[in-house]
Design a protein around this motif. Structure first.
Motif, PDB file in Angstrom:
ATOM      1  N   TYR A   3      19.293  59.737   8.842  1.00  0.00           N
ATOM      2  CA  TYR A   3      20.547  59.752   9.081  1.00  0.00           C
ATOM      3  C   TYR A   3      21.370  61.069   9.405  1.00  0.00           C
ATOM      4  CZ  TYR A   3      21.749  62.394   4.689  1.00  0.00           C
ATOM      5  OH  TYR A   3      21.927  63.101   3.928  1.00  0.00           O
ATOM      6  N   GLY A   4      20.789  62.104   9.116  1.00  0.00           N
ATOM      7  CA  GLY A   4      21.412  63.557   9.420  1.00  0.00           C
ATOM      8  C   GLY A   4      20.913  63.776  10.931  1.00  0.00           C
ATOM      9  N   GLY A   5      19.743  63.445  11.127  1.00  0.00           N
ATOM     10  CA  GLY A   5      19.482  63.713  12.769  1.00  0.00           C
ATOM     11  C   GLY A   5      20.488  62.843  13.767  1.00  0.00           C
ATOM     12  N   LEU A   6      20.701  61.328  13.335  1.00  0.00           N
ATOM     13  CA  LEU A   6      21.544  60.493  13.962  1.00  0.00           C
ATOM     14  C   LEU A   6      22.834  61.168  14.327  1.00  0.00           C
ATOM     15  CD1 LEU A   6      20.249  57.115  12.700  1.00  0.00           C
ATOM     16  CD2 LEU A   6      19.693  58.122  14.829  1.00  0.00           C
ATOM     17  N   LEU A   7      23.430  61.548  12.844  1.00  0.00           N
ATOM     18  CA  LEU A   7      24.560  62.284  13.245  1.00  0.00           C
ATOM     19  C   LEU A   7      24.857  63.263  13.974  1.00  0.00           C
ATOM     20  CD1 LEU A   7      25.929  61.541   9.472  1.00  0.00           C
ATOM     21  CD2 LEU A   7      26.582  60.442  11.375  1.00  0.00           C
ATOM     22  N   GLU A  25      23.784  66.967   7.723  1.00  0.00           N
ATOM     23  CA  GLU A  25      22.975  66.876   8.888  1.00  0.00           C
ATOM     24  C   GLU A  25      21.587  67.272   8.558  1.00  0.00           C
ATOM     25  OE1 GLU A  25      26.071  67.266  12.614  1.00  0.00           O
ATOM     26  OE2 GLU A  25      24.766  68.857  12.058  1.00  0.00           O
ATOM     27  N   GLU A  26      21.263  68.014   7.440  1.00  0.00           N
ATOM     28  CA  GLU A  26      19.888  68.478   7.231  1.00  0.00           C
ATOM     29  C   GLU A  26      19.587  67.826   5.995  1.00  0.00           C
ATOM     30  OE1 GLU A  26      20.786  72.511   6.731  1.00  0.00           O
ATOM     31  OE2 GLU A  26      20.929  72.952   8.778  1.00  0.00           O
ATOM     32  N   ALA A  27      20.044  66.709   5.441  1.00  0.00           N
ATOM     33  CA  ALA A  27      19.794  65.949   4.574  1.00  0.00           C
ATOM     34  C   ALA A  27      19.544  67.042   3.082  1.00  0.00           C
ATOM     35  CB  ALA A  27      18.590  65.157   4.718  1.00  0.00           C
ATOM     36  N   ALA A  80      32.541  57.953   7.217  1.00  0.00           N
ATOM     37  CA  ALA A  80      33.740  58.426   8.224  1.00  0.00           C
ATOM     38  C   ALA A  80      33.241  59.326   9.376  1.00  0.00           C
ATOM     39  CB  ALA A  80      34.655  59.494   7.237  1.00  0.00           C
ATOM     40  N   TYR A  81      31.902  60.037   9.129  1.00  0.00           N
ATOM     41  CA  TYR A  81      31.542  60.978  10.114  1.00  0.00           C
ATOM     42  C   TYR A  81      30.846  60.057  11.098  1.00  0.00           C
ATOM     43  CZ  TYR A  81      28.451  65.017  11.970  1.00  0.00           C
ATOM     44  OH  TYR A  81      27.974  65.822  12.529  1.00  0.00           O
ATOM     45  N   ALA A  82      30.066  58.921  10.680  1.00  0.00           N
ATOM     46  CA  ALA A  82      29.443  57.969  11.631  1.00  0.00           C
ATOM     47  C   ALA A  82      30.553  57.430  12.608  1.00  0.00           C
ATOM     48  CB  ALA A  82      28.627  57.056  11.016  1.00  0.00           C
ATOM     49  N   ARG A  83      31.688  57.054  11.912  1.00  0.00           N
ATOM     50  CA  ARG A  83      32.751  56.366  12.817  1.00  0.00           C
ATOM     51  C   ARG A  83      33.413  57.227  13.716  1.00  0.00           C
ATOM     52  NH1 ARG A  83      35.809  55.442   8.645  1.00  0.00           N
ATOM     53  NH2 ARG A  83      34.502  53.812   7.779  1.00  0.00           N
ATOM     54  N   LEU A  84      33.414  58.617  13.422  1.00  0.00           N
ATOM     55  CA  LEU A  84      34.044  59.341  14.238  1.00  0.00           C
ATOM     56  C   LEU A  84      33.219  59.814  15.516  1.00  0.00           C
ATOM     57  CD1 LEU A  84      36.246  61.877  14.891  1.00  0.00           C
ATOM     58  CD2 LEU A  84      34.571  63.303  13.759  1.00  0.00           C
ATOM     59  N   THR A 112      25.089  54.653   6.672  1.00  0.00           N
ATOM     60  CA  THR A 112      25.109  54.820   5.228  1.00  0.00           C
ATOM     61  C   THR A 112      24.067  54.305   4.245  1.00  0.00           C
ATOM     62  OG1 THR A 112      27.660  54.855   5.338  1.00  0.00           O
ATOM     63  CG2 THR A 112      26.796  54.267   3.158  1.00  0.00           C
ATOM     64  N   SER A 113      23.413  53.252   4.939  1.00  0.00           N
ATOM     65  CA  SER A 113      22.331  52.505   4.600  1.00  0.00           C
ATOM     66  C   SER A 113      20.935  53.491   4.632  1.00  0.00           C
ATOM     67  CB  SER A 113      21.977  51.193   5.051  1.00  0.00           C
ATOM     68  OG  SER A 113      21.070  50.665   4.494  1.00  0.00           O
ATOM     69  N   LEU A 114      21.131  54.107   5.803  1.00  0.00           N
ATOM     70  CA  LEU A 114      19.974  54.990   5.863  1.00  0.00           C
ATOM     71  C   LEU A 114      20.131  56.253   4.849  1.00  0.00           C
ATOM     72  CD1 LEU A 114      19.657  55.345   9.633  1.00  0.00           C
ATOM     73  CD2 LEU A 114      17.929  54.562   8.267  1.00  0.00           C
ATOM     74  N   TYR A 115      21.329  56.633   4.682  1.00  0.00           N
ATOM     75  CA  TYR A 115      21.566  57.840   3.641  1.00  0.00           C
ATOM     76  C   TYR A 115      21.118  57.514   2.271  1.00  0.00           C
ATOM     77  CZ  TYR A 115      24.129  60.188   0.224  1.00  0.00           C
ATOM     78  OH  TYR A 115      24.537  60.611  -1.251  1.00  0.00           O
TER      79      TYR A 115
END
Length: 131
Positions: free
Chosen positions: A7-11, A40-42, A59-63, A72-75
């Motif tokens: 998820y961090g890499g995607l963001l 971002e670095e998990a 919120a970060y993903a939406r932005l 969020t599910s990946l997180y």
């Protein structure tokens, strides 16, 4: 075996595609840059409690134009694996394990709907009864 994307890499990739730096994202989300870097670095040891982090990630993903529910599910998958040492099993992803299709003994019956003399939900009489 191919490793699932973090998820961090995607963001991070989505942020860079948008041309945002961490300071810009920090100002827009009102989240400290060091927390965003940990996201971002998990870096689970540095992140705030799960509920706060989940909201920040959403919120970060939406932005940055990603689907907040998927990120969020990946997180949640990754934090569960970090905390427990094994992968989280999501019932929606499990291919029918432990679930029976309807009509094959999977439906429950209640006293109200079978033989109680009262109409079943919706005002219809119970099956096999002529009221």
């Amino acid at each position: 075996m191919a490793r699932q994307r973090s998820y961090g890499g995607l963001l991070r990739e989505a942020r860079e595609r948008r041309g945002f730096d961490l300071t810009t994202v920090s100002h827009r989300l009102r989240v400290r840059p060091d927390i965003l870097r940990a996201i971002e670095e998990a870096d689970f040891a540095y992140l705030p409690p799960r509920g706060y982090t989940r909201n920040m990630i959403s919120a970060y993903a939406r932005l940055v134009g990603l689907n907040p529910t998927e990120v969020t599910s990946l997180y949640l998958d990754e934090v569960h694996a970090y905390e427990s040492g094994y992968a989280r099993v999501d019932a929606r992803r499990a291919e029918g394990q432990g679930r029976r299709p309807r009509g094959e003994g999977g439906a429950r019956s209640s006293a109200r709907s079978v033989g109680s003399g009262r109409p079943a939900r919706g005002g219809r009489a119970a099956p096999g009864r002529a009221d």
